[in-house]
Design an enzyme around this catalytic site. Structure first.
Site, PDB file in Angstrom:
ATOM      1  N   ARG A  72       0.835  -1.207   0.000  1.00  0.00           N
ATOM      2  CA  ARG A  72       0.000   0.000   0.000  1.00  0.00           C
ATOM      3  C   ARG A  72       0.868   1.255   0.000  1.00  0.00           C
ATOM      4  NH1 ARG A  72      -2.983   2.924   4.406  1.00  0.00           N
ATOM      5  NH2 ARG A  72      -4.751   3.978   3.395  1.00  0.00           N
ATOM      6  N   GLY A  82       4.453  10.483  -8.913  1.00  0.00           N
ATOM      7  CA  GLY A  82       5.146   9.339  -9.472  1.00  0.00           C
ATOM      8  C   GLY A  82       5.906   8.573  -8.405  1.00  0.00           C
ATOM      9  N   ASP A  84       8.631   8.132  -6.627  1.00  0.00           N
ATOM     10  CA  ASP A  84       9.847   8.901  -6.359  1.00  0.00           C
ATOM     11  C   ASP A  84      10.241   8.927  -4.893  1.00  0.00           C
ATOM     12  OD1 ASP A  84       7.841  10.463  -5.323  1.00  0.00           O
ATOM     13  OD2 ASP A  84       8.308  12.263  -6.500  1.00  0.00           O
ATOM     14  N   SER A  86       8.597  10.154  -2.482  1.00  0.00           N
ATOM     15  CA  SER A  86       8.176  11.386  -1.801  1.00  0.00           C
ATOM     16  C   SER A  86       7.363  11.100  -0.543  1.00  0.00           C
ATOM     17  CB  SER A  86       7.386  12.294  -2.749  1.00  0.00           C
ATOM     18  OG  SER A  86       6.224  11.648  -3.236  1.00  0.00           O
ATOM     19  N   GLU A 100       4.001  14.334   2.758  1.00  0.00           N
ATOM     20  CA  GLU A 100       2.693  13.793   2.387  1.00  0.00           C
ATOM     21  C   GLU A 100       2.060  12.936   3.488  1.00  0.00           C
ATOM     22  OE1 GLU A 100       3.601  11.670  -1.211  1.00  0.00           O
ATOM     23  OE2 GLU A 100       4.437  13.465  -2.168  1.00  0.00           O
ATOM     24  N   ASN A 106      -3.361   9.377   4.199  1.00  0.00           N
ATOM     25  CA  ASN A 106      -2.137   8.801   4.755  1.00  0.00           C
ATOM     26  C   ASN A 106      -2.036   8.876   6.273  1.00  0.00           C
ATOM     27  OD1 ASN A 106      -1.240   8.302   2.139  1.00  0.00           O
ATOM     28  ND2 ASN A 106      -0.089  10.216   1.999  1.00  0.00           N
ATOM     29  N   PRO A 175      -6.979   7.692  -4.912  1.00  0.00           N
ATOM     30  CA  PRO A 175      -8.403   7.323  -4.994  1.00  0.00           C
ATOM     31  C   PRO A 175      -8.936   6.905  -3.626  1.00  0.00           C
ATOM     32  CG  PRO A 175      -7.024   5.619  -5.965  1.00  0.00           C
ATOM     33  CD  PRO A 175      -6.125   6.773  -5.668  1.00  0.00           C
ATOM     34  N   THR A 206      -6.736  -8.352  -1.091  1.00  0.00           N
ATOM     35  CA  THR A 206      -6.810  -9.713  -0.565  1.00  0.00           C
ATOM     36  C   THR A 206      -5.975  -9.854   0.703  1.00  0.00           C
ATOM     37  OG1 THR A 206      -6.591 -12.047  -1.112  1.00  0.00           O
ATOM     38  CG2 THR A 206      -4.863 -10.606  -1.911  1.00  0.00           C
ATOM     39  N   ASP A 252     -10.020  -8.844   3.508  1.00  0.00           N
ATOM     40  CA  ASP A 252     -10.441 -10.181   3.077  1.00  0.00           C
ATOM     41  C   ASP A 252     -10.421 -11.079   4.313  1.00  0.00           C
ATOM     42  OD1 ASP A 252     -10.731 -12.748   2.087  1.00  0.00           O
ATOM     43  OD2 ASP A 252      -8.840 -12.759   0.985  1.00  0.00           O
ATOM     44  N   THR A 255      -8.850 -15.010   3.984  1.00  0.00           N
ATOM     45  CA  THR A 255      -7.408 -15.289   3.936  1.00  0.00           C
ATOM     46  C   THR A 255      -6.653 -13.974   4.108  1.00  0.00           C
ATOM     47  OG1 THR A 255      -7.443 -15.123   1.517  1.00  0.00           O
ATOM     48  CG2 THR A 255      -7.681 -17.320   2.466  1.00  0.00           C
TER      49      THR A 255
END
Length: 334
Positions: A72, A82, A84, A86, A100, A106, A175, A206, A252, A255
């Site tokens: 994640r 991108g 990088d 950061s 960030e 986050n 997202p 999962t 999940d 499992t």
């Protein structure tokens, strides 16, 4: 230092490990300038694959959830500026630098920074000033997936580390769990990822856990969810906002610590934990692919690998851009 001696003694074993696990790291092996190359560190840090794998084995044995956390963390890095590194940068109030980590997606959520620090230290003992934090994160994400039973892939390497971060980008580009399918597809398209990539990458759910605050609305207000599943979830996620917000539930439940395709049958059964999960199977364009992944784990694994490589190629810094950080949490000028 004792730890330095240990890693230096392990260097010879790394060559055997590289052959056994199919690792390859070198510079200038047929890729054009500015492109990533799985062989980027073969000459400059041939022990890299071995060091990352051993460090990740230690991390996952200590806490199996860490495999999902680092996967994640890589996703959250790549979707902002991108891939990088950061996301690894700390806030530095004295120099008015804001990272960030305090962005809404986050804060008190992404984790695994100490594991990246540990890998970086181990790599620096053997290959000082050579390997970027961005590449270490990319490799750690792969190793976390493999150690929990998922597929392996040759990770393109050669990223350099950013000297900037974007709090605004983290708040806008990642997202969220409340997005509908149209919004999810657009969010991924903004990063040159297809709806198929979206559905495959979502299969990373999962493994791992989510906090109550991210799925409360889904289990109390949505109708496309199995009622028995709703009742089960509500026991650990109270309705009032601010009550039990950080309570964890596995993405999940079947499992939770195994990387497999069980996420997709869950969606077919209307047992997706997040609203955004269930949007992938909700009478729309991705339903058929979800059904395919439900019955064909090999197809899911193959598509997941393709999508991970594509995601890892989002706007990397290469050549003389950026830097190779000495400490993944701060830029070198700090």
């Amino acid at each position: 230092m004792a730890s330095s001696t240990v890693w230096q003694c392990l260097v010879a074993l790394s060559f055997l490990s590289s052959a056994a696990y199919g690792y390859g790291y070198g510079q200038g092996n047929g890729y054009g300038n500015g492109q990533l190359d799985p062989m980027f560190y073969e000459k400059s840090c041939p022990a890299l694959g071995f060091i990352v794998r051993v460090s990740m084995i230690k991390a996952v044995l200590t806490e199996r959830r860490m495999g999902a956390s680092l996967l994640r963390l890589f996703f959250h890095d790549c979707f902002v500026q991108g891939c990088d590194g950061s996301i690894l940068l700390d806030d530095v109030p004295a120099s008015n630098f804001t990272g960030e980590k305090t962005a809404f997606p986050n804060v008190n959520s992404v984790r695994g920074f100490e594991v990246i620090d540990d890998i970086k230290r181990n790599v620096e003992y053997v290959c000082p000033g050579v390997v970027s934090c961005a590449d270490i994160l990319a490799l750690a994400a792969r190793e976390g997936t493999v150690l929990l039973g998922g597929p392996s892939w040759a990770v393109p390497l050669g990223r350099r580390d950013s000297t900037t971060a974007s709090l605004d980008g983290a708040n806008s580009d990642l997202p969220g769990p409340t997005l509908n399918l149209t919004e999810l597809i657009q969010s991924f398209a903004n990063k040159s990822l297809s709806p198929r990539d979206l559905t495959a990458l979502s299969g990373a759910h999962t493994i791992g856990f989510s906090q109550c605050v991210f799925f409360r609305d889904h289990i109390y207000n949505d109708t496309n969810i199995d009622p028995a599943f709703t009742a089960e979830l509500q026991r650990n996620c109270p309705a009032p906002a601010g009550s039990g917000d950080t309570n964890l539930t596995p993405l999940d439940a079947q499992t939770r610590f195994v990387f497999d395709n069980a996420y997709y049958p869950n969606l077919v059964a209307r047992r997706g934990l997040l609203h955004s999960d269930q949007e992938l199977f909700n009478g729309a364009a991705q339903d058929d692919l979800v059904r395919q992944y439900s019955s064909n784990s090999a197809l899911f694994f193959a598509d997941f690998v393709v999508a991970m490589i594509k995601m890892g190629n989002i706007s990397p810094l290469t050549g003389s851009a950026g830097e190779i950080r000495r400490n993944c949490r701060v830029v070198n000028s700090s």
